[in-house]
Design an enzyme around this catalytic site. Sequence first.
Site, PDB file in Angstrom:
ATOM      1  N   HIS A   1       0.852  -1.197   0.000  1.00 40.54           N
ATOM      2  CA  HIS A   1       0.000   0.000   0.000  1.00 40.54           C
ATOM      3  C   HIS A   1       0.875   1.229   0.000  1.00 40.54           C
ATOM      4  CE1 HIS A   1      -3.352  -2.579   1.917  1.00 40.54           C
ATOM      5  NE2 HIS A   1      -3.623  -2.388   0.629  1.00 40.54           N
TER       6      HIS A   1
ATOM      7  N   GLU B   1       1.816   3.667   3.110  1.00 41.84           N
ATOM      8  CA  GLU B   1       2.371   3.122   4.347  1.00 41.84           C
ATOM      9  C   GLU B   1       3.890   3.179   4.314  1.00 41.84           C
ATOM     10  OE1 GLU B   1       0.240  -0.611   4.604  1.00 41.84           O
ATOM     11  OE2 GLU B   1      -1.677   0.442   4.502  1.00 41.84           O
TER      12      GLU B   1
ATOM     13  N   ARG C   1      -3.296   4.762  -1.866  1.00 43.42           N
ATOM     14  CA  ARG C   1      -3.162   3.411  -1.330  1.00 43.42           C
ATOM     15  C   ARG C   1      -2.915   2.351  -2.402  1.00 43.42           C
ATOM     16  NH1 ARG C   1      -5.307  -0.125   2.758  1.00 43.42           N
ATOM     17  NH2 ARG C   1      -6.570  -1.811   1.916  1.00 43.42           N
TER      18      ARG C   1
ATOM     19  N   HIS D   1       2.746  -3.845   6.703  1.00 40.73           N
ATOM     20  CA  HIS D   1       1.831  -2.727   6.460  1.00 40.73           C
ATOM     21  C   HIS D   1       1.912  -1.732   7.604  1.00 40.73           C
ATOM     22  CE1 HIS D   1      -1.083  -4.831   3.555  1.00 40.73           C
ATOM     23  NE2 HIS D   1      -0.199  -5.756   3.849  1.00 40.73           N
TER      24      HIS D   1
ATOM     25  N   GLU E   1       1.149  -5.009  11.029  1.00 42.35           N
ATOM     26  CA  GLU E   1       0.748  -3.600  10.903  1.00 42.35           C
ATOM     27  C   GLU E   1       1.621  -2.843  11.890  1.00 42.35           C
ATOM     28  OE1 GLU E   1      -1.593  -2.126   8.995  1.00 42.35           O
ATOM     29  OE2 GLU E   1      -2.802  -3.777   8.225  1.00 42.35           O
TER      30      GLU E   1
END
Lengths: 384, 221
Positions: free
Chosen positions: A158, A161, A216, A286, A360
């Site tokens: 993405h 990020e 994104r 991510h 994440e």
Amino acid sequence: DQVLHIVPETFQQVQHLQLLCNTLMLDLWKPLLPEDIRAGEELHIRVPGPLVQEVKDSLDQHMISYRVLIPDVQKLVDQSMPRERGSHRQVSGGYVYTEYHPMEEIYQWMTQIQKNNSELVTQHFLGKTFENRTMYYLQIGQPSNKPKKIIWMDCGIHAREWISPAFCQWFVKEILQNYKTDPKISRFLQNLDLYVLPVLNIDGYIYSWEEDRLWRKNRSPYENGTCYGTDLNRNFNSSWGSVGVSFNCSSDVFCGFGPESEPETRAVAQFIKSKKSDILCYLTIHSYGQFILTPYGSTTTPPSNNEELMQVAKEAAAALTGKYGTSYRVGSTALILYNNSGSSRDWAHMIGIPFSYTFELRDTGTHGFVLPANQIQPTCEETM
Amino acid sequence: AMELPPGHFSAARAAAVAVGYLRYLRGGPGRGLELRALRRARRQDIDDVGHKYYLELELEDVLDKDRTVNCTAEVLYHLGSQTTAPDVQVTVQGELRSTEEADKEFYNRIRSLEKELVAENIPDSHGNVPPELEPIHLLAWVASGYVIWQNSTENTKFHLAQVKHVKQVKRSDEDLQFDYVVLLHEMVSQEVMPWEVTVLWHPGRGARVSRHRRSPRECLS
């Protein structure tokens, strides 16, 4: 520290100023040397913080008038060079790992890394992006004539990020820097091969640098170029299109017009499929949220090896917290975040890769995608 | 009421609403509250009314990070309604750090500006906020807290992604007025939505959102 502006009026004042400069070893900005101080000519001296009062008192005593040119030198320095404000600047081989880098520099970095570590690192072609840019991954490990098990890690699926590609670069540097001195790492690279894809969604990443920081998706055009981008993490062939997606190309979770419709997805999928019997672990990085996510997103039915997956993840989260106290939550995407289908992590697990995780990284929403560069180091250190 | 694992997404979403509401009520240029942890969450399904969440939250003031602020919150999402804001009640335990001095200083600084303040991209792409814009940044948390509270449902989780633009508007009365364009990130749809929000603020009276509306994405560049 302050910089004072003084114009001495008499020879005695000149002498006193020279004395001050020499005994206190003050930093003369103008003129260069104490012997060049002249009556009637401007003087600029930098006085270290702790000496400011003493110097001013001395000037007052000798009736030398002054004014403060710069009240706070450090502040000015910080303002003019914002990127060096962090006290922990990690530079290795000339590359600054505590800053975010545009794609051009990441390409150069990959070439350098291979050059400087040619006994362990080879750069390989993976595929091409929609805008025809080359996707490269780095293969890191001790060469061997026996087939080796593989750990795959991709970053930057993405675009917005940014901490994710920063982490991949950091990770590579850390592994290579400590390979010779850390027996764990050398054993690791002896027994396994690490495949690292520092930026998966290259077109999107570049777009987030040049046009829209919060982009994104990738940059495939739809509907005659009126609408752009597929969410690559909804585009894999894992319950594709079933939940947590949109079929509208203007959505940020648009899953594409079919599974693996995007060149970036295909490049990764084809490669992983070809090596799947050797891949032990699939990691995809991510931000944000501070989670270690396990399969699945499309259903709450746990995967067959859920217990082991969770145990490893919990140990990882504990180790991570141990570093700076940052807490990460562990669990399946469907339970902790939301439902989604077509994710790369789910797909990797479904084709048989036993350990498949989405990380994440920091933070939990305070900065979100726009994580300050001064958090790159702690984020990466704890995640290692 | 049913106990929820605090890691469950429905609890996290309700917590985000409570934080947004609290930021609107108690935030300001000298105070930004942030969620440190969700300690406990329970849910009650009330027939013909909606779903009510009972939360125990641990917060911190970003300008006073060593202290913990504990609070309890109740978030009621109304049944079937996508247009009514959830009802929120928050009780903060103990006192919040006083911002009287910082507020006065900020107020005087802005009032004495010759030209109206204008800024954009807070934080910038690399996450930086110049120190003199930090109060403006925190006031944006207040503005976005209101929007988040007003527009949340059980299927959304909003965070402020970035302040795209802020413009001060000089007023004849004593309030400061700032017209913001804030970018809100919605976690479930992953959308980033621009919202135009007008905030009025006064050191004695706190903040008030006088106007807010969602603007079309195309307005961004």
